[in-house]
Design a protein around this motif. Structure first.
Motif, PDB file in Angstrom:
ATOM      1  N   ALA A 217       0.813  -1.215   0.000  1.00  0.00           N
ATOM      2  CA  ALA A 217       0.000   0.000   0.000  1.00  0.00           C
ATOM      3  C   ALA A 217       0.846   1.263   0.000  1.00  0.00           C
ATOM      4  CB  ALA A 217      -0.939  -0.006   1.198  1.00  0.00           C
ATOM      5  N   ARG A 218       2.030   1.206   0.589  1.00  0.00           N
ATOM      6  CA  ARG A 218       2.850   2.410   0.703  1.00  0.00           C
ATOM      7  C   ARG A 218       4.079   2.388  -0.193  1.00  0.00           C
ATOM      8  NH1 ARG A 218       1.816   3.861   7.141  1.00  0.00           N
ATOM      9  NH2 ARG A 218      -0.363   4.434   6.779  1.00  0.00           N
ATOM     10  N   GLY A 219       4.133   1.402  -1.082  1.00  0.00           N
ATOM     11  CA  GLY A 219       5.187   1.387  -2.083  1.00  0.00           C
ATOM     12  C   GLY A 219       6.582   1.208  -1.530  1.00  0.00           C
ATOM     13  N   LEU A 220       6.743   0.304  -0.586  1.00  0.00           N
ATOM     14  CA  LEU A 220       8.028   0.082   0.067  1.00  0.00           C
ATOM     15  C   LEU A 220       8.617  -1.258  -0.374  1.00  0.00           C
ATOM     16  CD1 LEU A 220       6.959   1.081   3.696  1.00  0.00           C
ATOM     17  CD2 LEU A 220       8.190   2.532   2.068  1.00  0.00           C
ATOM     18  N   ASP A 221       9.893  -1.244  -0.783  1.00  0.00           N
ATOM     19  CA  ASP A 221      10.558  -2.522  -0.991  1.00  0.00           C
ATOM     20  C   ASP A 221      11.091  -3.015   0.348  1.00  0.00           C
ATOM     21  OD1 ASP A 221      12.930  -1.120  -0.446  1.00  0.00           O
ATOM     22  OD2 ASP A 221      13.460  -0.912  -2.566  1.00  0.00           O
ATOM     23  N   ASP A 222      11.678  -4.199   0.358  1.00  0.00           N
ATOM     24  CA  ASP A 222      12.106  -4.799   1.625  1.00  0.00           C
ATOM     25  C   ASP A 222      13.121  -3.925   2.349  1.00  0.00           C
ATOM     26  OD1 ASP A 222      10.456  -6.925   1.181  1.00  0.00           O
ATOM     27  OD2 ASP A 222      12.029  -8.294   0.486  1.00  0.00           O
ATOM     28  N   ASP A 223      14.064  -3.364   1.601  1.00  0.00           N
ATOM     29  CA  ASP A 223      15.096  -2.538   2.237  1.00  0.00           C
ATOM     30  C   ASP A 223      14.480  -1.301   2.882  1.00  0.00           C
ATOM     31  OD1 ASP A 223      17.074  -4.309   1.503  1.00  0.00           O
ATOM     32  OD2 ASP A 223      17.632  -3.220  -0.310  1.00  0.00           O
ATOM     33  N   ALA A 224      13.567  -0.651   2.170  1.00  0.00           N
ATOM     34  CA  ALA A 224      12.940   0.555   2.714  1.00  0.00           C
ATOM     35  C   ALA A 224      12.082   0.222   3.925  1.00  0.00           C
ATOM     36  CB  ALA A 224      12.105   1.237   1.634  1.00  0.00           C
ATOM     37  N   PHE A 225      11.374  -0.902   3.868  1.00  0.00           N
ATOM     38  CA  PHE A 225      10.533  -1.291   4.998  1.00  0.00           C
ATOM     39  C   PHE A 225      11.377  -1.585   6.227  1.00  0.00           C
ATOM     40  CE2 PHE A 225       8.389  -4.564   7.542  1.00  0.00           C
ATOM     41  CZ  PHE A 225       7.201  -3.911   7.831  1.00  0.00           C
ATOM     42  N   LEU A 494      -4.222   4.592  -6.252  1.00  0.00           N
ATOM     43  CA  LEU A 494      -5.227   3.592  -6.628  1.00  0.00           C
ATOM     44  C   LEU A 494      -4.588   2.287  -7.090  1.00  0.00           C
ATOM     45  CD1 LEU A 494      -7.873   5.808  -8.485  1.00  0.00           C
ATOM     46  CD2 LEU A 494      -7.876   5.013  -6.111  1.00  0.00           C
ATOM     47  N   ASP A 495      -3.443   2.376  -7.774  1.00  0.00           N
ATOM     48  CA  ASP A 495      -2.768   1.156  -8.223  1.00  0.00           C
ATOM     49  C   ASP A 495      -2.297   0.330  -7.030  1.00  0.00           C
ATOM     50  OD1 ASP A 495      -3.184   1.781 -10.875  1.00  0.00           O
ATOM     51  OD2 ASP A 495      -1.236   2.755 -11.132  1.00  0.00           O
ATOM     52  N   ARG A 496      -1.750   1.010  -6.026  1.00  0.00           N
ATOM     53  CA  ARG A 496      -1.275   0.293  -4.836  1.00  0.00           C
ATOM     54  C   ARG A 496      -2.440  -0.316  -4.072  1.00  0.00           C
ATOM     55  NH1 ARG A 496       2.882   4.923  -2.557  1.00  0.00           N
ATOM     56  NH2 ARG A 496       4.446   4.798  -4.241  1.00  0.00           N
ATOM     57  N   ILE A 497      -3.530   0.433  -3.935  1.00  0.00           N
ATOM     58  CA  ILE A 497      -4.697  -0.102  -3.239  1.00  0.00           C
ATOM     59  C   ILE A 497      -5.259  -1.288  -4.010  1.00  0.00           C
ATOM     60  CG2 ILE A 497      -7.039   0.389  -2.471  1.00  0.00           C
ATOM     61  CD1 ILE A 497      -4.837   1.596  -0.712  1.00  0.00           C
ATOM     62  N   ALA A 499      -3.495  -3.349  -5.840  1.00  0.00           N
ATOM     63  CA  ALA A 499      -2.577  -4.462  -5.581  1.00  0.00           C
ATOM     64  C   ALA A 499      -2.800  -5.029  -4.184  1.00  0.00           C
ATOM     65  CB  ALA A 499      -1.135  -4.000  -5.748  1.00  0.00           C
ATOM     66  N   LEU A 500      -3.096  -4.153  -3.228  1.00  0.00           N
ATOM     67  CA  LEU A 500      -3.393  -4.607  -1.866  1.00  0.00           C
ATOM     68  C   LEU A 500      -4.635  -5.493  -1.862  1.00  0.00           C
ATOM     69  CD1 LEU A 500      -3.154  -4.495   1.250  1.00  0.00           C
ATOM     70  CD2 LEU A 500      -4.455  -2.354   1.173  1.00  0.00           C
ATOM     71  N   LYS A 501      -5.675  -5.076  -2.557  1.00  0.00           N
ATOM     72  CA  LYS A 501      -6.905  -5.876  -2.608  1.00  0.00           C
ATOM     73  C   LYS A 501      -6.660  -7.217  -3.294  1.00  0.00           C
ATOM     74  CE  LYS A 501     -10.068  -1.904  -2.530  1.00  0.00           C
ATOM     75  NZ  LYS A 501     -11.075  -1.127  -3.303  1.00  0.00           N
ATOM     76  N   ASP A 502      -5.819  -7.218  -4.316  1.00  0.00           N
ATOM     77  CA  ASP A 502      -5.491  -8.477  -4.994  1.00  0.00           C
ATOM     78  C   ASP A 502      -4.770  -9.424  -4.038  1.00  0.00           C
ATOM     79  OD1 ASP A 502      -6.613  -7.530  -7.316  1.00  0.00           O
ATOM     80  OD2 ASP A 502      -4.713  -6.933  -8.231  1.00  0.00           O
ATOM     81  N   PHE A 503      -3.843  -8.887  -3.254  1.00  0.00           N
ATOM     82  CA  PHE A 503      -3.111  -9.708  -2.278  1.00  0.00           C
ATOM     83  C   PHE A 503      -4.080 -10.311  -1.267  1.00  0.00           C
ATOM     84  CE2 PHE A 503      -1.190 -10.082   1.923  1.00  0.00           C
ATOM     85  CZ  PHE A 503      -0.099 -10.895   1.671  1.00  0.00           C
ATOM     86  N   ILE A 504      -4.991  -9.482  -0.763  1.00  0.00           N
ATOM     87  CA  ILE A 504      -5.943  -9.960   0.236  1.00  0.00           C
ATOM     88  C   ILE A 504      -6.844 -11.037  -0.357  1.00  0.00           C
ATOM     89  CG2 ILE A 504      -7.940  -9.286   1.629  1.00  0.00           C
ATOM     90  CD1 ILE A 504      -6.564  -6.556   2.034  1.00  0.00           C
ATOM     91  N   ALA A 505      -7.310 -10.828  -1.567  1.00  0.00           N
ATOM     92  CA  ALA A 505      -8.172 -11.822  -2.202  1.00  0.00           C
ATOM     93  C   ALA A 505      -7.438 -13.151  -2.375  1.00  0.00           C
ATOM     94  CB  ALA A 505      -8.655 -11.299  -3.555  1.00  0.00           C
ATOM     95  N   ARG A 506      -6.193 -13.073  -2.783  1.00  0.00           N
ATOM     96  CA  ARG A 506      -5.401 -14.298  -2.981  1.00  0.00           C
ATOM     97  C   ARG A 506      -5.179 -15.017  -1.654  1.00  0.00           C
ATOM     98  NH1 ARG A 506      -1.747 -11.960  -5.276  1.00  0.00           N
ATOM     99  NH2 ARG A 506      -0.118 -11.777  -3.693  1.00  0.00           N
ATOM    100  N   ARG A 507      -4.875 -14.271  -0.604  1.00  0.00           N
ATOM    101  CA  ARG A 507      -4.622 -14.904   0.692  1.00  0.00           C
ATOM    102  C   ARG A 507      -5.914 -15.487   1.277  1.00  0.00           C
ATOM    103  NH1 ARG A 507      -2.070 -17.125   2.710  1.00  0.00           N
ATOM    104  NH2 ARG A 507      -1.467 -16.308   4.754  1.00  0.00           N
TER     105      ARG A 507
END
Length: 517
Positions: A217-225, A494-497, A499-507
């Motif tokens: 949702a916030r556009g962070l890669d692993d290093d940034a997170f 909107l693109d990130r949101i 992608a977030l919804k897609d992740f939730i649906a898949r999980r």
């Protein structure tokens, strides 16, 4: 005062012409506060040192029971003596002192928007509303098991008021199954607010899901997170001297990924802690140090906030009591110990009252001022909390937010320069027995000089009666309903949101993640 309310709330004075320039709006930053109040001490410095030494002795000689095998291995690798049969861990003082030395004394917390970032350190001040209750209540719908709708509404109220810098656990949405509840709460936090989010530590699978959702949702890669804390959890020990499986796992998971744990032993004097303030806080201090040590053994420098939530029980019923003199004193002692080790720390207000009445206000404010006088960095349960944590009240959240706004005004301070003293613009302009309503200074500042309440009514009795004699509790209903009706979520990608919804649906298709380690 929310961002939406910082401007345009001042009353316009009569007599200003239609061509006059718009009056300046009031803009006070409640997002990065410093505690301006002198600190109180309940015990002499030598007794605080004795309490710290006793806590170290307790951990070394009596130990703490740690139920998670992985945590015991981490302690053992760090030099602790571990008895696997009893699951007891005995932590030497050198280990604790090394952990305290490696724990950061200042934590830069990264919210969803940079203006929402804040720093936790001794002297800073952050508020959270009431948290973790199974029930919600308001005057129109009554007391009820909390639902997803209640969670969303409390989230909107928390976002609305700038004086709440962190999102709290709020209420449990009990109509959402536990294996998918974290998807619901995380998506809501990502869509409805850009403040610093909260995630429960209910097993590694759920925690990893939450980390992934925030990163998407916030556009962070692993290093940034991993480079900075973008979220936090609250870790409660099971007093006395027990660290259970999900809490130990949460400490490890958050530390490994550079996210913040707020460690909070919940000790009630006379129940799961000694009946004295000194004894209860010594136990709380020991448990907090043990948990802190686990984070630093996992990852030196991991962000961790020292905490305590200590009050007394009613010895007639055994029920928790809050906003009591002992609660106040315990906060002061905890503050002394936090300063002794130099760490940012969390305390709490709260109330044991059953409804939003005078008892609720008295207890919450007395507990709040104990936290403020103790120098607490984070004050949780500062608004809305009833029944010792069983309920969060919509009306009480509005009432308490008024008080917190006024505290935030005090944090902003005031000035006494020539413009404020106003010899030429006020004092010289008014003759003896005159008035200051029309002075240059007043005309310049009338719209910005004073705090404008969202709840309190300053009308005289006659005017108040003519308006229907509506009391503060009933007015609070109108306030929260108005906030929810006019709520606007912050902008989101909107693109990130998506992608977030897609992740939730898949999980969810994969069965979600049950709350287990």
């Amino acid at each position: 005062m929310a961002e939406a309310q910082t401007g345009g709330r001042g009353r316009r004075r009569r007599g200003r012409g239609a061509d006059s320039a718009p009056a300046p709006s009031r803009d006070v930053n409640y997002r990065q506060l410093r505690n301006p109040f002198p600190l109180m001490e309940v015990f002499p410095a030598d007794q605080i040192a004795d309490m710290h030494e006793t806590a170290l002795r307790l951990l070394q000689e009596l130990g703490i029971k740690v139920l998670l095998p992985e945590a015991r291995k981490i302690y053992a690798k760090g030099g602790a003596r571990v008895d696997e049969d009893s699951e007891m861990v005995f932590i030497g003082r050198d280990m604790v002192e090394a952990a305290v030395a490696s724990a950061p004394k200042s934590i830069d917390c990264r919210a969803g928007a940079r203006r929402r970032d804040f720093t936790l350190e001794l002297g800073s001040l952050v508020f959270q509303p009431g948290a973790g209750a199974p029930n919600a209540t308001d005057l129109e719908r009554g007391r009820r098991p909390a639902t997803g709708q209640d969670y969303l509404e409390f989230l909107k109220l928390t976002h609305h008021f700038d004086v709440f810098q962190m999102i709290s656990p709020q209420v449990e949405p009990q109509d959402v199954p536990t294996n998918v509840r974290h998807y619901f709460t995380t998506q809501a936090q990502m869509e409805l607010t850009d403040k610093f989010p909260f995630f429960f530590s209910r097993g590694t699978p759920q925690v990893m899901d939450c980390f992934e959702m925030l990163s998407i949702a916030r556009g962070l890669d692993d290093d940034a997170f991993n480079a900075a804390p973008h979220c936090y959890t609250i870790i409660n020990t099971n007093s006395p001297r027990t660290l259970d499986i999900p809490m130990a796992q949460g400490l490890i998971d958050f530390a490994r990924h550079g996210q913040m744990s707020i460690i909070t032993p919940f000790t009630l004097m006379g129940a799961m802690a000694p009946i004295t303030v000194a004894g209860a806080i010594t136990l709380s201090h020991a448990e907090a140090l043990a948990a802190l040590t686990l984070t630093q053994l996992t990852k030196p420098g991991a962000p961790v906030c020292y905490g305590t939530f200590t009050s007394n029980v009613d010895m007639k019923s055994g029920a928790p009591a809050f906003g009591t003199p002992s609660h106040f004193q315990a906060s002061l002692a905890a503050g002394q110990l936090a300063r002794h080790v130099g760490l940012p720390w969390r305390s709490a207000a709260g109330s044991a009252a059953n409804i939003n009445d005078v008892q609720a206000a008295n207890e919450n404010q007395f507990g709040l001022w104990g936290c403020l006088m103790a120098g607490a960095t984070v004050i949780i349960h500062s608004a809305g909390w009833l029944e010792g944590g069983l309920t969060v009240s919509f009306e009480k959240m509005i009432c308490d937010a008024e008080v917190l706004n006024m505290v935030a005004e005090l944090c902003a301070g005031t000035q006494a320069g020539p413009a404020e003293i106003g010899f030429d613009t006020a004092l010289k302009e008014v003759d003896p027995s005159g008035h200051f309503f029309a002075t240059s200074q007043t005309m310049e500042r009338y719209n910005t000089a004073f705090y404008e309440p969202h709840l309190h009514d300053y009308a005289n009795f006659g005017t108040w009666a003519e308006r229907g004699a509506v009391d503060a509790n009933a007015r609070a209903t109108g306030v929260w309903k108005d906030i929810l009706t006019n709520f606007k979520a912050p902008p989101s990608d909107l693109d990130r949101i998506g992608a977030l919804k897609d992740f939730i649906a898949r999980r969810k298709e994969q069965g979600g993640a049950p709350p287990e380690s």
